[in-house]
Design an enzyme around this catalytic site. Structure first.
Site, PDB file in Angstrom:
ATOM      1  N   HIS A 489       0.913  -1.292   0.058  1.00 12.16           N
ATOM      2  CA  HIS A 489      -0.065   0.171  -0.106  1.00 12.16           C
ATOM      3  C   HIS A 489       0.799   1.348  -0.169  1.00 12.16           C
ATOM      4  O   HIS A 489       2.017   1.166   0.448  1.00 12.16           O
ATOM      5  CB  HIS A 489      -0.924  -0.087   1.291  1.00 12.16           C
ATOM      6  CG  HIS A 489      -1.489   1.398   1.911  1.00 12.16           C
ATOM      7  ND1 HIS A 489      -2.585   1.577   0.896  1.00 12.16           N
ATOM      8  CD2 HIS A 489      -0.947   2.268   2.347  1.00 12.16           C
ATOM      9  CE1 HIS A 489      -2.817   2.957   1.448  1.00 12.16           C
ATOM     10  NE2 HIS A 489      -2.092   3.401   2.312  1.00 12.16           N
ATOM     11  N   LYS A 515      21.201  16.117  32.372  1.00 10.96           N
ATOM     12  CA  LYS A 515      21.817  16.114  33.997  1.00 10.96           C
ATOM     13  C   LYS A 515      22.640  17.218  34.363  1.00 10.96           C
ATOM     14  O   LYS A 515      23.507  17.533  33.430  1.00 10.96           O
ATOM     15  CB  LYS A 515      22.236  14.715  34.316  1.00 10.96           C
ATOM     16  CG  LYS A 515      21.084  13.577  34.161  1.00 10.96           C
ATOM     17  CD  LYS A 515      21.531  12.355  34.706  1.00 10.96           C
ATOM     18  CE  LYS A 515      20.292  11.233  34.788  1.00 10.96           C
ATOM     19  NZ  LYS A 515      20.781   9.690  35.443  1.00 10.96           N
ATOM     20  N   PHE A 562      21.540   3.091  44.988  1.00 12.35           N
ATOM     21  CA  PHE A 562      22.077   3.904  44.441  1.00 12.35           C
ATOM     22  C   PHE A 562      21.245   5.236  44.562  1.00 12.35           C
ATOM     23  O   PHE A 562      21.570   6.328  44.036  1.00 12.35           O
ATOM     24  CB  PHE A 562      22.532   3.896  42.966  1.00 12.35           C
ATOM     25  CG  PHE A 562      21.307   3.288  42.120  1.00 12.35           C
ATOM     26  CD1 PHE A 562      20.544   4.217  41.514  1.00 12.35           C
ATOM     27  CD2 PHE A 562      21.271   1.646  41.934  1.00 12.35           C
ATOM     28  CE1 PHE A 562      19.487   3.714  40.851  1.00 12.35           C
ATOM     29  CE2 PHE A 562      20.215   1.404  41.105  1.00 12.35           C
ATOM     30  CZ  PHE A 562      19.279   2.360  40.480  1.00 12.35           C
ATOM     31  N   ARG A 590      14.760   7.687  23.919  1.00  8.86           N
ATOM     32  CA  ARG A 590      15.681   6.690  24.544  1.00  8.86           C
ATOM     33  C   ARG A 590      16.591   5.954  23.850  1.00  8.86           C
ATOM     34  O   ARG A 590      17.769   5.639  24.449  1.00  8.86           O
ATOM     35  CB  ARG A 590      14.639   5.740  25.327  1.00  8.86           C
ATOM     36  CG  ARG A 590      13.690   6.304  26.308  1.00  8.86           C
ATOM     37  CD  ARG A 590      12.792   5.150  26.932  1.00  8.86           C
ATOM     38  NE  ARG A 590      13.785   4.295  27.663  1.00  8.86           N
ATOM     39  CZ  ARG A 590      14.458   4.817  29.001  1.00  8.86           C
ATOM     40  NH1 ARG A 590      14.099   5.825  29.548  1.00  8.86           N
ATOM     41  NH2 ARG A 590      15.231   3.782  29.620  1.00  8.86           N
ATOM     42  N   THR A 596      21.913   2.723  29.663  1.00  6.38           N
ATOM     43  CA  THR A 596      21.960   3.362  31.062  1.00  6.38           C
ATOM     44  C   THR A 596      23.466   3.575  31.541  1.00  6.38           C
ATOM     45  O   THR A 596      23.964   4.625  31.780  1.00  6.38           O
ATOM     46  CB  THR A 596      21.198   2.542  32.323  1.00  6.38           C
ATOM     47  OG1 THR A 596      20.012   2.226  31.479  1.00  6.38           O
ATOM     48  CG2 THR A 596      21.125   3.541  33.499  1.00  6.38           C
ATOM     49  N   ARG A 610      24.763   9.124  25.737  1.00  6.06           N
ATOM     50  CA  ARG A 610      25.524   8.495  27.001  1.00  6.06           C
ATOM     51  C   ARG A 610      26.711   7.887  26.422  1.00  6.06           C
ATOM     52  O   ARG A 610      27.847   8.142  27.581  1.00  6.06           O
ATOM     53  CB  ARG A 610      24.484   7.592  27.547  1.00  6.06           C
ATOM     54  CG  ARG A 610      23.540   8.222  28.566  1.00  6.06           C
ATOM     55  CD  ARG A 610      22.363   6.961  28.790  1.00  6.06           C
ATOM     56  NE  ARG A 610      21.551   7.688  29.727  1.00  6.06           N
ATOM     57  CZ  ARG A 610      20.370   6.994  30.110  1.00  6.06           C
ATOM     58  NH1 ARG A 610      20.347   5.937  29.670  1.00  6.06           N
ATOM     59  NH2 ARG A 610      19.517   7.537  31.034  1.00  6.06           N
ATOM     60  N   ASN A 620      24.967  10.193  34.033  1.00  2.00           N
ATOM     61  CA  ASN A 620      24.987   9.531  32.480  1.00  2.00           C
ATOM     62  C   ASN A 620      24.533  10.429  31.619  1.00  2.00           C
ATOM     63  O   ASN A 620      23.566  10.026  30.721  1.00  2.00           O
ATOM     64  CB  ASN A 620      24.220   8.291  32.617  1.00  2.00           C
ATOM     65  CG  ASN A 620      22.875   8.179  33.053  1.00  2.00           C
ATOM     66  OD1 ASN A 620      22.345   9.056  33.340  1.00  2.00           O
ATOM     67  ND2 ASN A 620      22.329   6.761  33.061  1.00  2.00           N
ATOM     68  N   HIS A 623      18.314  11.901  30.839  1.00  2.92           N
ATOM     69  CA  HIS A 623      17.029  10.965  31.331  1.00  2.92           C
ATOM     70  C   HIS A 623      16.036  11.367  30.270  1.00  2.92           C
ATOM     71  O   HIS A 623      15.994  12.397  29.584  1.00  2.92           O
ATOM     72  CB  HIS A 623      16.795  11.771  32.574  1.00  2.92           C
ATOM     73  CG  HIS A 623      15.294  11.424  33.088  1.00  2.92           C
ATOM     74  ND1 HIS A 623      15.009  10.073  33.486  1.00  2.92           N
ATOM     75  CD2 HIS A 623      14.124  11.888  32.828  1.00  2.92           C
ATOM     76  CE1 HIS A 623      13.649  10.101  33.807  1.00  2.92           C
ATOM     77  NE2 HIS A 623      13.073  11.208  33.407  1.00  2.92           N
TER      78      HIS A 623
HETATM   79  N1  LIG Z   1      23.260   0.052  38.916  1.00  5.09           N
HETATM   80  C1  LIG Z   1      23.064   0.981  38.714  1.00  5.09           C
HETATM   81  N2  LIG Z   1      24.292   1.963  39.720  1.00  5.09           N
HETATM   82  C2  LIG Z   1      24.086   3.098  39.819  1.00  5.09           C
HETATM   83  N3  LIG Z   1      23.248   4.158  38.921  1.00  5.09           N
HETATM   84  C3  LIG Z   1      22.143   3.453  38.210  1.00  5.09           C
HETATM   85  C4  LIG Z   1      22.254   1.907  38.212  1.00  5.09           C
HETATM   86  N4  LIG Z   1      21.127   1.399  37.470  1.00  5.09           N
HETATM   87  C5  LIG Z   1      20.403   2.701  37.321  1.00  5.09           C
HETATM   88  N5  LIG Z   1      21.155   3.830  37.870  1.00  5.09           N
HETATM   89  C6  LIG Z   1      20.778   5.330  37.482  1.00  5.09           C
HETATM   90  O1  LIG Z   1      19.259   5.551  37.698  1.00  5.09           O
HETATM   91  C7  LIG Z   1      18.747   6.033  36.657  1.00  5.09           C
HETATM   92  C8  LIG Z   1      17.738   5.533  36.382  1.00  5.09           C
HETATM   93  O2  LIG Z   1      17.559   4.087  36.061  1.00  5.09           O
HETATM   94  P1  LIG Z   1      16.868   3.457  34.907  1.00  5.09           P
HETATM   95  O3  LIG Z   1      17.000   2.098  35.078  1.00  5.09           O
HETATM   96  O4  LIG Z   1      15.616   4.049  34.806  1.00  5.09           O
HETATM   97  O5  LIG Z   1      17.699   3.830  33.694  1.00  5.09           O
HETATM   98  P2  LIG Z   1      17.168   4.507  32.437  1.00  5.09           P
HETATM   99  O6  LIG Z   1      15.829   4.564  32.256  1.00  5.09           O
HETATM  100  O7  LIG Z   1      18.359   4.097  31.232  1.00  5.09           O
HETATM  101  O8  LIG Z   1      17.563   6.255  32.515  1.00  5.09           O
HETATM  102  P3  LIG Z   1      16.702   7.273  33.066  1.00  5.09           P
HETATM  103  O9  LIG Z   1      15.491   6.891  33.687  1.00  5.09           O
HETATM  104  O10 LIG Z   1      17.549   8.100  33.833  1.00  5.09           O
HETATM  105  O11 LIG Z   1      16.129   7.864  31.702  1.00  5.09           O
HETATM  106  C9  LIG Z   1      19.848   6.062  35.504  1.00  5.09           C
HETATM  107  O12 LIG Z   1      19.825   7.078  34.630  1.00  5.09           O
HETATM  108  C10 LIG Z   1      21.208   5.792  36.352  1.00  5.09           C
HETATM  109  O13 LIG Z   1      21.735   7.019  36.156  1.00  5.09           O
END
Ligand SMILES: Nc1ncnc2c1ncn2[C@@H]1O[C@H](COP(=O)(O)OP(=O)(O)OP(=O)(O)O)[C@@H](O)[C@H]1O
Length: 645
Positions: A489, A515, A562, A590, A596, A610, A620, A623
């Site tokens: 299509h 950040k 963390f 994303r 992450t 990142r 990182n 967000h």
């Molecule tokens: N194992 C870890 N040790 C330290 N910091 C962490 C860890 N996992 C996640 N983070 C921190 O927490 C934030 C949120 O984690 P999440 O798993 O939601 O990651 P994301 O979705 O990639 O990032 P965001 O939510 O910041 O967009 C990350 O951006 C990172 O900075």
């Protein structure tokens, strides 16, 4: 350059009166300070003859953003224009003023400061060159430049904004400054009359990102030629193969049309052959059936006609029968027929222009050149399973870019909704069954004239007609046995394309945040990436998150080891908070952010933000909301209830 940026209008009497009154009221000389660093800033003198600068710190705003280059030395290269009054005052300045128009969230362009310093030094004797910075949000005149990512430099000469440079384009800025200063020198020395120049008026609509993106850049300028596919090829169904061959040779086809040529048209087109002995027989042959007339395009830089002539000399042939996988076969050649036997073209640019006007009197080059479009393509379940690779190859070979894609198994409700205009047709039940039987590949395809071009590739609607009239069309080639429904299509018009693209790829908003650490060191680079990826920045602000806000953002991680450190890292300085808008914005942002952990990002997606700008997993860089619901929730939390659409 085709980019529509400004229109011209003469300076208004009101503006002149305003400027004169401001001068009488003491704005101008008294309100601006001259500096004594002659090397950097020029000699002292009356306002009209001196470098207009403001002492560091006198700006109405403070903070890191507004730090001017050169502050370390205690002097400013660029004057800060803080409000409309100061803007009007700046217009009283004699000579050339280069104004860096900037956004609050990114500050003045640092990349050009060294260049400006050098230019200032180069022209230090003349005292005609001044530099200033102005924040778009605080000056009404600069309203059209608000919320733009790209730096903009305005050139004010003798009180009028007469030219504009977009982007930190150092060579262009240097050239403009040099030209204007040299002209000013000559005028001041009495060697030249001041030329009558119209002032630029900024139009917001014309400056929109869309209008810039939709316009074909100058280097894309094309030349045109007319091609004729003869009646025997048309009757034997070789038109599509020939067109494919033409495209494979690097040409585009801007229009094509089947028509019976009149004797007059044939004699006109083949005028150069008129002395050949069998010319009359040839004319009769050309009148024996419909011809296919093409407008063939080529980028100007590569020079259409010589290349086209070369094609005459290439000894190649077209493959015989149409087959499903014949794209590959098109590349293989039998050395028998020259391309000039396949499609006739004029010999010179002049002839080409004449023929174009003759055969396509209504052809509008300008609108064709600018029609860079997006269309929706569907590859239905049956054929997707078997022939995906081969169809994608045809799409790429024809110069399409895949702007977005998704695979989706439609529910009956979705299929009914999408095809609601067909619900009274006999084939509707079969269509529903087909569309819900498995995943459909949905593509947003872009290229010049994408809509017409994709439909041309698809061929006639019914498989029967496609096989009969255009056996090389995609619908004929990829017909599935025992299925009456065609397998591909394409949108039929610009309006349809917009509607259909919106159906499959609705505009989405996401919350994006730079950040604090990255906002401090890499804001410009990250903003550039946002822009390059085609996001619209619907809202933006720069602020330091409170602990409460950071906790809200990351509430799903509360209790993790963390978490406390994460909240601290998020509140250690100002972040840039944005609402980004695009089709599929949540997922695409994303993707652009990357994994992450920056170490993983460097391995798996080195182009991501990142990978390039993160310090560590906590800091990182960016967000992004993890899904649509989170996005809406966070946007409302940060910006309140806003009507982004
Ligand atoms: N194992 C870890 N040790 C330290 N910091 C962490 C860890 N996992 C996640 N983070 C921190 O927490 C934030 C949120 O984690 P999440 O798993 O939601 O990651 P994301 O979705 O990639 O990032 P965001 O939510 O910041 O967009 C990350 O951006 C990172 O900075």
């Amino acid at each position: 350059m085709l980019r529509p940026v400004v229109i011209f209008k003469p300076v208004t009497p009101q503006r002149m009166v305003l400027a004169f009154n401001l001068h009488l009221l003491g704005f101008g000389r008294g309100h601006w300070e001259a500096l004594s660093d002659r090397q950097l800033l020029g000699p002292l003198g009356g306002f009209s003859g001196q470098v207009a600068v403001r002492a560091a710190g006198s700006c109405c705003q403070t903070g890191g953003l507004r730090e001017m280059a050169g502050k370390k030395k205690g002097i400013q290269l660029q004057t800060t224009i803080c409000n409309q009054n100061e803007w009007d005052e700046m217009l009283l300045t004699k000579g050339v003023v280069v104004i860096d128009v900037y956004q609050a969230w990114c500050g003045p362009c640092k990349a050009v400061v060294n260049l400006f310093r050098k230019l200032k030094n180069d022209f230090s004797e003349d005292d005609v060159l001044h530099f200033a910075v102005a924040e778009a949000d605080s000056i009404e005149t600069l309203q059209p430049f608000r919320n733009k990512c790209e730096p903009v430099f305005l050139f004010c000469v003798n009180g009028k904004i007469i030219t504009i440079v977009r982007g930190a384009n150092a060579p262009l800025l240097s050239k403009k400054v040099t030209e204007l200063v040299q002209e000013e020198r000559e005028i001041l020395a009495g060697q030249k009359e001041r030329p009558k120049v119209d002032e630029l008026v900024f139009l917001e609509e014309k400056l929109s990102e869309e209008s810039i993106e939709e316009t074909v850049p100058e280097e894309e300028e094309v030349t045109y030629s007319v091609g004729i596919i003869k009646p025997d090829d048309v009757l034997e169904g070789r038109v599509e193969q020939i067109k494919q061959k033409i495209r494979n040779a690097g040409f585009g086809i801007a229009a094509s049309e089947e028509k019976m040529l009149t004797e007059e048209q044939i004699r006109e087109f083949y005028n150069k052959k008129r002395e050949e002995p069998d010319f009359d027989d040839f004319v009769q042959f050309m009148m024996s059936g419909p011809c296919h007339i093409l407008i063939i395009t080529k980028k100007k830089a590569t020079d259409t006609i010589p290349l086209w002539k070369e094609l005459h000399e290439i000894s190649e042939s077209m493959p015989g029968e149409a087959e499903a996988e014949e794209t590959d076969r098109l590349e293989r050649t039998e050395e028998s027929e020259t391309i000039s036997n396949i499609c006739d073209v004029p010999d010179s640019l002049e002839d080409a222009s004449r023929q174009l006007a003759f055969f396509f009197p209504n052809f509008d080059r300008k609108s064709t050149e600018q029609k860079f479009e997006k269309t929706l393509a569907l590859i239905r379940p049956c054929v997707l399973r078997e022939r995906r690779e081969s169809i994608m190859k045809s799409i790429k070979d024809d110069g399409f870019e895949v702007a977005m894609q998704k695979e989706i198994t439609l529910s009956e409700e979705q299929a009914r909704e999408f095809y609601k205009e067909h619900e009274n047709e006999d084939y509707f039940p079969a269509l529903l069954e087909q569309m819900t039987s498995g995943p459909t590949l949905v593509l947003a395809l872009t290229r010049q004239n994408a809509i017409a071009h994709w439909r041309e590739m698809l061929g006639p609607k019914t498989i029967e007609e496609a096989k009969k009239k255009n056996p090389n069309s995609l619908r004929a080639k990829y017909a599935v046995d025992n299925l009456a429904i065609n397998q591909l299509h394409g949108s039929s018009s610009l309006t349809d394309a917009q509607k259909e693209l919106e159906f499959f790829f609705p505009q989405e908003h996401t919350l994006a945040l730079i950040k604090p650490a990255a906002a401090k060191s890499h804001k410009d680079e990250i903003m550039q990436k946002v822009k390059d990826a085609g996001f619209t920045i619907s809202k933006i602000k720069e602020e330091a998150l409170t602990r409460e806000m950071a906790t809200q953002f990351y509430k799903d991680h509360e209790g993790k080891p963390f978490f406390e450190e994460l909240v601290t890292c998020m509140t250690e300085g100002p972040s840039v908070v944005m609402v980004l808008t695009k089709e599929n914005a949540v997922q695409e942002w994303r993707q652009l952010m990357g994994p992450t952990d920056p170490e993983v990002a460097k391995e798996s997606y080195p182009e991501s933000i990142r990978a390039q700008f993160a310090q560590n997993i906590l800091s990182n860089a960016v967000h992004g909301s993890s899904n649509r619901e989170h996005a809406l929730e966070s946007i409302e939390y940060v910006f309140g209830e806003i009507d982004i659409d």
